[in-house]
Scaffold this active site. Structure first.
Site, short mmCIF file in Angstrom:
data_model
loop_
_atom_site.label_atom_id
_atom_site.label_comp_id
_atom_site.label_asym_id
_atom_site.label_seq_id
_atom_site.Cartn_x
_atom_site.Cartn_y
_atom_site.Cartn_z
N ASN A 1 0.83 -1.21 0.00
CA ASN A 1 0.00 0.00 0.00
C ASN A 1 0.87 1.26 0.00
O ASN A 1 0.52 2.26 -0.64
CB ASN A 1 -0.96 0.00 1.18
CG ASN A 1 -2.18 -0.86 0.90
OD1 ASN A 1 -3.02 -0.50 0.09
ND2 ASN A 1 -2.25 -2.01 1.55
N HIS B 1 -8.15 -0.97 5.65
CA HIS B 1 -8.48 -2.26 6.25
C HIS B 1 -9.07 -3.15 5.16
O HIS B 1 -9.91 -2.69 4.36
CB HIS B 1 -9.48 -2.06 7.39
CG HIS B 1 -9.82 -3.34 8.09
ND1 HIS B 1 -8.97 -3.93 9.01
CD2 HIS B 1 -10.90 -4.15 7.99
CE1 HIS B 1 -9.52 -5.05 9.44
NE2 HIS B 1 -10.69 -5.21 8.84
N ASP C 1 -10.09 -0.23 14.10
CA ASP C 1 -10.83 -0.38 12.84
C ASP C 1 -12.19 0.31 12.86
O ASP C 1 -13.12 -0.10 12.18
CB ASP C 1 -10.97 -1.86 12.44
CG ASP C 1 -9.60 -2.51 12.19
OD1 ASP C 1 -8.70 -1.81 11.73
OD2 ASP C 1 -9.45 -3.71 12.48
N GLU D 1 -7.26 -2.36 -2.79
CA GLU D 1 -6.67 -1.46 -1.80
C GLU D 1 -5.75 -0.46 -2.49
O GLU D 1 -5.70 0.73 -2.15
CB GLU D 1 -5.86 -2.26 -0.76
CG GLU D 1 -6.71 -3.15 0.13
CD GLU D 1 -5.86 -3.87 1.19
OE1 GLU D 1 -4.94 -3.27 1.74
OE2 GLU D 1 -6.14 -5.06 1.45
#
Ligand code: GRF
Length: 217
Positions: free
Chosen positions: A16, A111, A147, A176
């Site tokens: 990411n 997430h 989260d 993502e």
């Protein structure tokens, strides 16, 4: 144009992080990475930062006697780099309420589930175990509870009957890599507002159409 200065916190692979590095490499992208911090020495993401000439620090939580001391060191590094928005990208330490509150609406996380479903770890295994027909990923503002926090962007995809956790993880991860840069861009463009803990985004519309899983035929 002044670019929004990002700090990216990682603990591992850093794919990411790479998606953010790639996005920031586009001249028109309204953000830049000012620093990368890993709490794990030797994390693969550190090499990605180095390969792109981005300052990277290891701040190993095990070298601090308390969470507060560790987080103070992280904050110091972020502040020294002039970071305006912190992006958690596979950062595997829980952050204290104090750290999170200090960066209210300036701290985001990605997430690998459609939050608020499947918070926590071993997400894909649990999604498959629950027989969910759809999964996806979420970028959200961070709040003290793990989260949780206002949702900025989500991507949804169908779970396949043949999916094991690794296959599902790979398809989710590819999404993502699209939504993290998108969320950062929307924030950097000043289009994201949190109203009563719900995100409002200007100049966007929802996609049309409905997905049904399974599809017949
Ligand atoms: C990603 O699945 C992310 O959603 C989760 O941790 C994983 C990190 O992967 N929070 P990478 O280090 O970015 O490759």
């Amino acid at each position: 144009m002044d670019k929004l200065k990002l700090g990216v916190l990682i603990s591992g692979r850093g794919s990411n992080l790479q998606s953010l590095i790639d996005a920031c490499g586009e001249t028109s992208f309204p953000a830049e990475i000012a620093c990368v911090i890993s709490n794990v020495a030797g994390a693969a993401g550190l090499d990605r930062a180095e390969d792109s000439g981005i300052p990277a620090n290891v701040i190993d939580h095990r070298e601090f006697s308390s969470r507060d001391d560790f987080e103070a060191a992280v904050n110091e590094a972020l502040d020294a780099a002039g970071v305006e928005l912190v992006c958690l990208a596979g950062f595997m330490r829980l952050l204290s309420d104090g750290f999170v509150t200090r960066r209210h609406d300036r701290l985001i996380n990605i997430h690998p589930s459609l939050l608020p479903a499947f918070k926590g770890l071993r997400v894909h295994e649990r999604v498959i175990g629950a027989g969910a027909r759809f999964s996806g990923c979420t970028v959200h503002f961070v709040r003290p509870a793990t989260d949780e926090g206002p949702i900025i962007v989500q991507a949804a995809l169908a779970v396949h009957a043949a999916d094991g956790p690794d296959a599902l993880a790979a398809r989710v991860l590819a999404e993502e890599h699209n939504i993290y840069p998108l969320a950062v861009r929307l924030i950097a463009e000043g289009r994201v507002k949190v109203v009563n803990e719900v995100v409002e985004i200007s100049g966007c519309r929802p996609p049309t159409g409905v997905l049904v899983n399974p599809a017949e035929g």
